[in-house]
Design an enzyme around this catalytic site. Sequence first.
Site, PDB file in Angstrom:
ATOM      1  CB  ALA A  34     -35.995 -13.897  -6.342  1.00 33.97           C
TER       2      ALA A  34
ATOM      3  CB  ALA B  84     -27.748 -16.316  10.791  1.00 37.62           C
ATOM      4  CG  ASP B  85     -30.767 -13.472   5.858  1.00 37.90           C
ATOM      5  OD1 ASP B  85     -29.710 -12.937   6.258  1.00 37.90           O
ATOM      6  OD2 ASP B  85     -31.105 -13.516   4.662  1.00 37.90           O
TER       7      ASP B  85
ATOM      8  N   GLY C 124     -27.201 -13.729   3.083  1.00 40.09           N
ATOM      9  CA  GLY C 124     -25.947 -13.087   2.690  1.00 40.09           C
ATOM     10  C   GLY C 124     -25.814 -13.177   1.177  1.00 40.09           C
ATOM     11  CE  LYS C 125     -25.718  -7.138  -1.011  1.00 36.87           C
ATOM     12  NZ  LYS C 125     -27.077  -7.315  -1.564  1.00 36.87           N
TER      13      LYS C 125
ATOM     14  N   GLY D  60     -31.824  -9.172  -5.798  1.00 39.11           N
ATOM     15  CA  GLY D  60     -30.587  -8.749  -6.473  1.00 39.11           C
ATOM     16  C   GLY D  60     -29.564  -9.876  -6.530  1.00 39.11           C
ATOM     17  CG  ASP D  61     -28.206 -11.383  -3.044  1.00 37.61           C
ATOM     18  OD1 ASP D  61     -27.592 -10.346  -3.382  1.00 37.61           O
ATOM     19  OD2 ASP D  61     -28.651 -11.568  -1.895  1.00 37.61           O
TER      20      ASP D  61
ATOM     21  CG  ASP E 142     -39.271 -11.089   1.124  1.00 38.39           C
ATOM     22  OD1 ASP E 142     -38.677  -9.999   1.108  1.00 38.39           O
ATOM     23  OD2 ASP E 142     -38.876 -12.079   1.772  1.00 38.39           O
TER      24      ASP E 142
ATOM     25  CG  LEU F  49     -33.954   0.062 -15.156  1.00 43.73           C
ATOM     26  CD1 LEU F  49     -34.816   0.033 -16.408  1.00 43.73           C
ATOM     27  CD2 LEU F  49     -33.229   1.398 -15.034  1.00 43.73           C
TER      28      LEU F  49
HETATM   29  O1  RIB Z   1     -29.358  -9.422  -0.485  1.00 40.98           O
HETATM   30  C1  RIB Z   1     -30.060 -10.073   0.549  1.00 40.98           C
HETATM   31  C2  RIB Z   1     -29.134 -10.393   1.644  1.00 40.98           C
HETATM   32  O2  RIB Z   1     -28.614  -9.172   2.138  1.00 40.98           O
HETATM   33  C3  RIB Z   1     -29.784 -11.059   2.805  1.00 40.98           C
HETATM   34  O3  RIB Z   1     -29.768 -12.462   2.705  1.00 40.98           O
HETATM   35  C4  RIB Z   1     -29.039 -10.487   3.984  1.00 40.98           C
HETATM   36  O4  RIB Z   1     -28.292 -11.401   4.683  1.00 40.98           O
HETATM   37  C5  RIB Z   1     -28.180  -9.332   3.443  1.00 40.98           C
HETATM   38  O5  RIB Z   1     -26.825  -9.595   3.346  1.00 40.98           O
END
Ligand code: RIB
Length: 323
Positions: free
Chosen positions: A291, A18-19, A45-46, A260-261, A255, A230
């Site tokens: 993103a 949960a962000d 979360g990734k 990366g995800d 933002d 990079l």
């Molecule tokens: O990579 C971004 C994620 O990293 C976020 O959503 C956060 O929850 C952390 O795990």
Amino acid sequence: MTQQQTQGIILSLGSVNADFQIRLDRKVGETTTQLASDFRRFSGGKAANVAYLARKLGAKASLLARVGNDDLSQQALGTLSEMGIDLSQVEKVPDASTGFSVIMVPPDGKKNIVLANNANDAWQKSDCDKVKQAIADAPADSVLVVDYEVPAFVVEAAIKAAHARGFSIVLDPSPPDRVDKELYPLIDFLIPDASETESLTGIPATSAEEGKKAAQKLLREGVQHAVVKLEDGGCVVAHADTLLHVPAFEVEVVDTTGAGDAFAGALAVALLEKRSLADIACFAVAASHAAVTAYGSQPAYPSREKLNSFFDKISAQVKELHA
Ligand code: RIB
């Protein structure tokens, strides 16, 4: 790139959180109490982010994760369920809290994250059999995407099971101190960011040239494809004798959370669709560029149409590097 039909799915194993996100008007830590604005609660979360983007791009996605038996799990899983992601391998752990992140976004968009891993670390050794079974039951030609924000024994079990099925394996080596280099020969795509690259190789990926050296080192250590992200948003790809540089292009950064995800999710989708190596890398870079142009991770993730518009610009700039 138009969507290709495939029988495989994306298996996304790793963190689900949960962000709790806020925007700051200056860098973190300049005063003891800082005022913030734009408080939002997101799914994050990734592994959750990877599954979300893969599904948004039209792939079937299954999430393998642990959350708590609490109200935060609804925040973490709600949007994923609405997207039609298979959550049958997500278990609620009694007496654990769902993982949560406090994400602070300063004016330059380069977020700071404080993560309480909570249920993400509550996997049991006996859960490995469930992971192996889920991978055994997945359709042929699936792709495993995995990060280390869960215990290393689960990551190892998943990688070995996916390798035995002949699935492509994408490893996000985060956090890098959990990475087991013995597994490198089983990894098809290792995708470290600049700081993870330095931790893993001792070489900071501050330029394409440095990224190339680091990627070559990762190849020598056994991975099949090293994709070094990079700092500027581009990447260097190394595979056998092929070396590519996918340059960044300028976008307005709002933002960087989850960029990366997005990279990992788009790379996995392009892999599932059996694209060329250059197209796989460009699709991933296009996704991470898109993103960063909006607030939050999943809410900022692009449609395939938007991604394609970034992809067209990026793929025109790919360069071959010399060894
Ligand atoms: O990579 C971004 C994620 O990293 C976020 O959503 C956060 O929850 C952390 O795990």
